[in-house]
Design an enzyme around this catalytic site. Structure first.
Site, PDB file in Angstrom:
ATOM      1  N   GLU A   1     125.162  25.727  51.101  1.00 27.89           N
ATOM      2  CA  GLU A   1     123.809  25.995  51.637  1.00 27.89           C
ATOM      3  C   GLU A   1     123.769  26.196  53.149  1.00 27.89           C
ATOM      4  O   GLU A   1     122.942  25.604  53.836  1.00 27.89           O
ATOM      5  CB  GLU A   1     122.869  24.845  51.241  1.00 27.89           C
TER       6      GLU A   1
ATOM      7  N   ASN B   1     128.947  28.063  48.298  1.00 29.01           N
ATOM      8  CA  ASN B   1     127.921  27.811  47.279  1.00 29.01           C
ATOM      9  C   ASN B   1     126.532  27.805  47.916  1.00 29.01           C
ATOM     10  O   ASN B   1     126.345  27.232  48.995  1.00 29.01           O
ATOM     11  CB  ASN B   1     128.211  26.425  46.668  1.00 29.01           C
TER      12      ASN B   1
ATOM     13  N   HIS C   1     119.257  27.816  40.684  1.00 25.25           N
ATOM     14  CA  HIS C   1     118.136  26.948  40.305  1.00 25.25           C
ATOM     15  C   HIS C   1     116.918  27.840  40.140  1.00 25.25           C
ATOM     16  O   HIS C   1     116.286  28.229  41.132  1.00 25.25           O
ATOM     17  CB  HIS C   1     117.876  25.901  41.384  1.00 25.25           C
TER      18      HIS C   1
ATOM     19  N   GLU D   1     124.804  25.735  39.228  1.00 27.62           N
ATOM     20  CA  GLU D   1     123.821  24.648  39.094  1.00 27.62           C
ATOM     21  C   GLU D   1     122.611  25.118  38.292  1.00 27.62           C
ATOM     22  O   GLU D   1     121.463  24.825  38.633  1.00 27.62           O
ATOM     23  CB  GLU D   1     123.381  24.150  40.487  1.00 27.62           C
TER      24      GLU D   1
ATOM     25  N   ASP E   1     119.501  25.821  36.202  1.00 23.12           N
ATOM     26  CA  ASP E   1     118.383  25.247  35.448  1.00 23.12           C
ATOM     27  C   ASP E   1     117.217  26.232  35.556  1.00 23.12           C
ATOM     28  O   ASP E   1     117.152  27.000  36.507  1.00 23.12           O
ATOM     29  CB  ASP E   1     118.002  23.824  35.914  1.00 23.12           C
TER      30      ASP E   1
HETATM   31  C1  XIL Z   1     120.707  17.207  43.882  1.00 26.41           C
HETATM   32  C2  XIL Z   1     120.943  16.134  42.845  1.00 26.41           C
HETATM   33  O1  XIL Z   1     120.759  16.706  41.576  1.00 26.41           O
HETATM   34  C3  XIL Z   1     119.991  14.985  43.052  1.00 26.41           C
HETATM   35  O2  XIL Z   1     120.336  13.906  42.199  1.00 26.41           O
HETATM   36  C4  XIL Z   1     120.043  14.499  44.501  1.00 26.41           C
HETATM   37  O3  XIL Z   1     119.048  13.525  44.694  1.00 26.41           O
HETATM   38  C5  XIL Z   1     119.822  15.654  45.444  1.00 26.41           C
HETATM   39  O4  XIL Z   1     120.770  16.670  45.183  1.00 26.41           O
HETATM   40  N1  XIL Z   1     121.683  21.944  45.505  1.00 26.41           N
HETATM   41  C6  XIL Z   1     122.870  21.268  45.436  1.00 26.41           C
HETATM   42  C7  XIL Z   1     122.944  19.993  44.693  1.00 26.41           C
HETATM   43  O5  XIL Z   1     123.905  21.783  45.892  1.00 26.41           O
HETATM   44  O6  XIL Z   1     123.871  19.103  45.264  1.00 26.41           O
HETATM   45  C8  XIL Z   1     121.600  19.316  44.609  1.00 26.41           C
HETATM   46  O7  XIL Z   1     121.726  18.176  43.759  1.00 26.41           O
HETATM   47  C9  XIL Z   1     120.564  20.280  44.082  1.00 26.41           C
HETATM   48  C10 XIL Z   1     120.431  21.458  45.005  1.00 26.41           C
END
Ligand code: XIL
Length: 450
Positions: free
Chosen positions: A172, A214, A251, A280, A282
């Site tokens: 990020e 990422n 996401h 990641e 969802d």
């Molecule tokens: C999130 C986790 O799912 C949570 O449990 C935590 O509180 C915060 O981080 N991008 C990422 C992940 O790269 O590491 C994040 O994970 C979600 C967004």
């Protein structure tokens, strides 16, 4: 760097039918000797991980939280469905270096051990990030912070050397919106070269790991953020900065949506000479259509190595209010699960390359062999490569007792077989002792060329 690319040839699934008949015959003959459960032969394509493995050695993974590993409803789904794992929080900077110079790996090690003992590959997440920094790091700046960051990368990548297939080296680092700029952070303020410095440190510490950048909101090809990350990767490739892959968090929650040009984004990054990973995933309310589209988009791009969903059940999600995952809170499969599994099993309707890229991947088809009262045989045929490495896992208490037609190495409890070609052809086999479990069947975890 270990590179394993993919092709998408379909496995010759219909063959199971003839073999199933033979097995039923064999079991019928043996039935007089004692009670024998009818084996469930064609398990290879009935789970997400096994089906992904058949699609050019891809993976289907999930984020895992260490504190859920003693929840048996959770681990039952994890162990059954997934062949890749990403620690959700346990490898982040605040978890692994809570005090400066004091490293803490207990929870991360537990996840790695759980995964690797079952033949699941691990994605390390993440070595350098503006978020979830421990207090001591938040208060550093300048060359002190740069050195502390590089030391962190070196120490953590060294600790997990040989255990982590891919690292999210940097997470990020770009800003949202139309600027296409780097995100402001204490790490960014140490100098624009902090990202490549982190990649070089990770490469030095673990030369065999695949090193990824990422980010989120780099899914829509038209977004300034996507274009900015694309240009960074292009620049890194041109200048020889060691980068192997790009992770799209994807996401499609929190206000972001699946974009119709997602496949273009995946293939555009891949054309730079990096693998792409959906890291990641969802999706708000888990619509079957969007999950199907994401799956088909990955299958359509040879360098899309796999998909990781960000949690197992809706109740495990960081955005549980959006019910964005494949299993409901009771662990039942949702319609999106069926859509993903069907898309995986059908291969890619969008058209896969039929020729694997140079040094490319391989596919497997699994055939049930003879069944005895206490053990059974399995054979695996590899296509797409003559030099190959296949990882197969059986479910404990089952264990592998004998192998043939390959160079075998077994995990300590004999549940994970790594088989390398040894010149005796493209079909190898093994015998599994049931040890009280007569229904579980082996799952191919990966097929890698070379
Ligand atoms: C999130 C986790 O799912 C949570 O449990 C935590 O509180 C915060 O981080 N991008 C990422 C992940 O790269 O590491 C994040 O994970 C979600 C967004």
């Amino acid at each position: 760097m270990i590179r394993s690319s993919t092709d998408g040839a379909r496995g010759p699934r219909p063959r199971y039918r003839t073999r199933l008949a033979l097995v039923i015959g064999a079991v019928g003959m043996l039935a007089t000797a004692g009670a024998i459960a009818l084996p469930n032969t064609a398990s290879a394509a009935s789970t997400l991980g096994a089906s992904a493995a058949e699609r050019g050695g891809r993976y289907f993974g999930t984020a895992v939280a260490a504190n859920k590993l003693n929840d048996s409803a959770y681990t039952t789904i994890l162990n059954r469905e997934f062949n890749q794992v990403t620690p959700e929080n346990e490898m982040k900077i605040d978890a692994t270096e809570p005090q400066r110079g004091q490293f803490s790996y207990g929870n991360a090690d537990r996840i790695v051990q759980h995964a690797r003992s079952r033949g699941m590959q691990v994605r390390g997440h993440t070595l350098a990030w503006h978020s979830q920094q421990p207090g001591w790091m938040q208060s550093l700046s300048g060359s002190t912070l740069r050195q502390a960051m590089l030391n962190h990368v070196t120490q953590v990548a060294t600790h997990f050397r040989g255990q982590v297939t891919w690292w999210d080296v940097v997470n990020e680092a770009y800003a949202d919106g139309s600027s296409g700029a780097r995100r402001d952070s204490n790490l960014q303020r140490t100098g624009n070269d902090w990202i490549e410095a982190a990649f070089r440190a990770a490469d030095a510490a673990d030369p065999n790991a695949q090193l990824c950048y990422n980010d989120y909101n780099i899914d829509n090809w038209n977004d300034a953020k996507t274009q900015a990350v694309y240009r960074m990767v292009q620049d890194f490739k041109q200048r020889g900065v060691p980068i192997d892959c790009v992770g799209l968090q994807s996401h499609f929650t929190g206000g972001s949506n699946y974009p119709s040009n997602y496949r273009t984004t995946l293939s555009s990054f891949a054309a730079l000479g990096v693998d792409v990973h959906i890291t990641e995933l969802d999706i708000r309310n888990a619509p079957a259509d969007a999950y199907r589209n994401v799956t088909n988009d990955c299958l359509a791009v040879a360098r899309c190595k796999g998909i990781t969903v960000w949690g197992i059940r809706d109740s495990d999600s960081w955005r549980s209010g959006e019910s964005p995952l494949l299993f409901n809170g009771s662990g039942q499969k949702k319609p999106a699960y069926d859509a993903v599994l069907t898309a995986l099993n059908n291969g890619n309707p969008g058209g896969n390359p039929t020729t694997p890229p140079p040094g490319g991947g391989c596919t497997t088809s699994t055939t049930a062999g003879t069944v005895w009262g206490d053990r059974y045989n399995t054979s695996v045929t590899v296509s797409g490569a003559s030099n190959w490495t296949v990882v197969v896992a059986v479910t404990a208490p089952q264990s592998i007792s004998t192998t043939w037609s390959g160079s075998a190495s077994l995990s300590s409890n004999n549940t994970v077989l790594t088989m390398r070609s040894n010149g005796s052809g493209n079909t190898f086999g093994f015998t599994t002792m049931m040890n009280g479990n007569s229904s579980a069947r082996p799952q191919v975890r990966s097929c890698t060329a070379g």
